[in-house]
Design a protein around this motif. Structure first.
Motif, PDB file in Angstrom:
ATOM      1  N   GLY A  88      -8.373   9.914   0.763  1.00  0.00           N
ATOM      2  CA  GLY A  88      -9.503  10.103  -0.167  1.00  0.00           C
ATOM      3  C   GLY A  88      -9.712   8.584  -0.598  1.00  0.00           C
ATOM      4  O   GLY A  88     -11.033   8.227  -0.561  1.00  0.00           O
ATOM      5  N   ALA A  89      -8.782   7.791  -0.806  1.00  0.00           N
ATOM      6  CA  ALA A  89      -8.906   6.148  -1.051  1.00  0.00           C
ATOM      7  C   ALA A  89      -9.635   5.371   0.035  1.00  0.00           C
ATOM      8  O   ALA A  89     -10.547   4.876  -0.135  1.00  0.00           O
ATOM      9  N   ALA A  90      -9.247   6.000   1.227  1.00  0.00           N
ATOM     10  CA  ALA A  90      -9.694   5.205   2.422  1.00  0.00           C
ATOM     11  C   ALA A  90     -11.148   5.623   2.482  1.00  0.00           C
ATOM     12  O   ALA A  90     -12.031   4.658   3.031  1.00  0.00           O
ATOM     13  N   MET A  91     -11.546   6.825   2.485  1.00  0.00           N
ATOM     14  CA  MET A  91     -12.860   7.207   2.411  1.00  0.00           C
ATOM     15  C   MET A  91     -13.899   6.236   1.575  1.00  0.00           C
ATOM     16  O   MET A  91     -14.870   5.818   2.143  1.00  0.00           O
ATOM     17  N   PHE A  92     -13.441   6.011   0.336  1.00  0.00           N
ATOM     18  CA  PHE A  92     -14.081   5.429  -0.731  1.00  0.00           C
ATOM     19  C   PHE A  92     -14.294   3.710  -0.208  1.00  0.00           C
ATOM     20  O   PHE A  92     -15.252   3.093  -0.154  1.00  0.00           O
ATOM     21  N   LEU A 149       0.904  -1.244   0.031  1.00  0.00           N
ATOM     22  CA  LEU A 149      -0.006   0.145  -0.018  1.00  0.00           C
ATOM     23  C   LEU A 149       0.813   1.309  -0.069  1.00  0.00           C
ATOM     24  O   LEU A 149       0.277   2.345  -0.094  1.00  0.00           O
ATOM     25  N   LYS A 150       2.139   1.181   0.289  1.00  0.00           N
ATOM     26  CA  LYS A 150       3.003   2.328   0.223  1.00  0.00           C
ATOM     27  C   LYS A 150       3.339   2.920  -1.068  1.00  0.00           C
ATOM     28  O   LYS A 150       3.908   2.235  -1.859  1.00  0.00           O
ATOM     29  N   LEU A 151       3.029   4.175  -1.381  1.00  0.00           N
ATOM     30  CA  LEU A 151       3.194   4.846  -2.677  1.00  0.00           C
ATOM     31  C   LEU A 151       4.606   5.012  -2.646  1.00  0.00           C
ATOM     32  O   LEU A 151       5.250   5.563  -2.002  1.00  0.00           O
ATOM     33  N   ALA A 152       4.948   4.780  -3.890  1.00  0.00           N
ATOM     34  CA  ALA A 152       6.735   4.972  -4.332  1.00  0.00           C
ATOM     35  C   ALA A 152       6.717   6.765  -4.480  1.00  0.00           C
ATOM     36  O   ALA A 152       5.893   7.375  -4.766  1.00  0.00           O
ATOM     37  N   PRO A 153       8.149   7.184  -3.995  1.00  0.00           N
ATOM     38  CA  PRO A 153       7.882   8.875  -4.301  1.00  0.00           C
ATOM     39  C   PRO A 153       8.007   9.237  -5.706  1.00  0.00           C
ATOM     40  O   PRO A 153       7.458  10.374  -5.852  1.00  0.00           O
ATOM     41  N   ARG A 154       8.761   8.209  -6.662  1.00  0.00           N
ATOM     42  CA  ARG A 154       8.526   8.845  -7.999  1.00  0.00           C
ATOM     43  C   ARG A 154       8.620   7.467  -8.902  1.00  0.00           C
ATOM     44  O   ARG A 154       8.836   6.425  -8.350  1.00  0.00           O
ATOM     45  N   ALA A 176      -8.923  -3.239  -2.009  1.00  0.00           N
ATOM     46  CA  ALA A 176      -9.668  -2.110  -2.521  1.00  0.00           C
ATOM     47  C   ALA A 176      -8.673  -0.817  -2.609  1.00  0.00           C
ATOM     48  O   ALA A 176      -8.614  -0.055  -3.182  1.00  0.00           O
ATOM     49  N   LEU A 177      -8.250  -0.714  -1.459  1.00  0.00           N
ATOM     50  CA  LEU A 177      -7.478   0.537  -1.051  1.00  0.00           C
ATOM     51  C   LEU A 177      -6.300   0.657  -1.896  1.00  0.00           C
ATOM     52  O   LEU A 177      -6.097   1.683  -2.598  1.00  0.00           O
ATOM     53  N   ARG A 178      -5.707  -0.505  -2.409  1.00  0.00           N
ATOM     54  CA  ARG A 178      -4.681  -0.274  -3.462  1.00  0.00           C
ATOM     55  C   ARG A 178      -5.057   0.026  -4.891  1.00  0.00           C
ATOM     56  O   ARG A 178      -4.511   0.925  -5.323  1.00  0.00           O
ATOM     57  N   LEU A 179      -6.275  -0.595  -5.308  1.00  0.00           N
ATOM     58  CA  LEU A 179      -6.863  -0.292  -6.517  1.00  0.00           C
ATOM     59  C   LEU A 179      -7.285   1.149  -6.462  1.00  0.00           C
ATOM     60  O   LEU A 179      -7.078   2.031  -7.490  1.00  0.00           O
TER      61      LEU A 179
END
Length: 123
Positions: free
Chosen positions: A53-57, A34-39, A99-102
């Protein structure tokens, strides 16, 4: 890496769901589950974190579906409490991670496509 190269347009939904860079479609969007890459390692694009935002959905959609399933099971079969725990706890955890990743991937791609930036007050 130079930003003046031409990159073919990518579908934000396709690259977001596949976890690829929204600019070049090659680099990986995530450093872990789930960790977003910096670039992007391929083109150098800095990714913008979509925040919560993703967590809310995930919470809104997941809670509705899981609660509906649990209520249906309870009123249809009246199983003991341990059946609910054994069934719904793993389903909830797996759903949340997937779902959080997608959704996070799609939101990052949509931010890039729509050139989202921090709000600025114009004089």
């Amino acid at each position: 890496m130079p930003d003046d190269r031409h990159y073919p347009p990518q579908s934000p939904v396709a690259v977001g769901l596949s976890g690829r860079c929204p600019r070049c479609g090659q680099g990986r969007l995530f450093d872990g589950v789930l960790k977003l890459a910096p670039r992007c390692r391929a083109c150098g694009l800095d990714y913008a974190d979509p925040g919560d935002g993703a967590a809310m959905f995930v919470i809104l959609i997941g809670n509705f579906c899981i609660l509906a399933g649990a209520l249906w099971l309870e009123f249809t079969f009246s199983p003991p409490l341990w059946v609910h725990v054994v069934l719904w706890l793993p389903i909830a955890v797996i759903y949340c991670v997937v779902a959080l990743r997608l959704i996070k991937g799609v939101l990052v791609a949509l931010q890039y496509v729509h050139k989202a930036a921090e709000g600025r007050v114009e004089p």
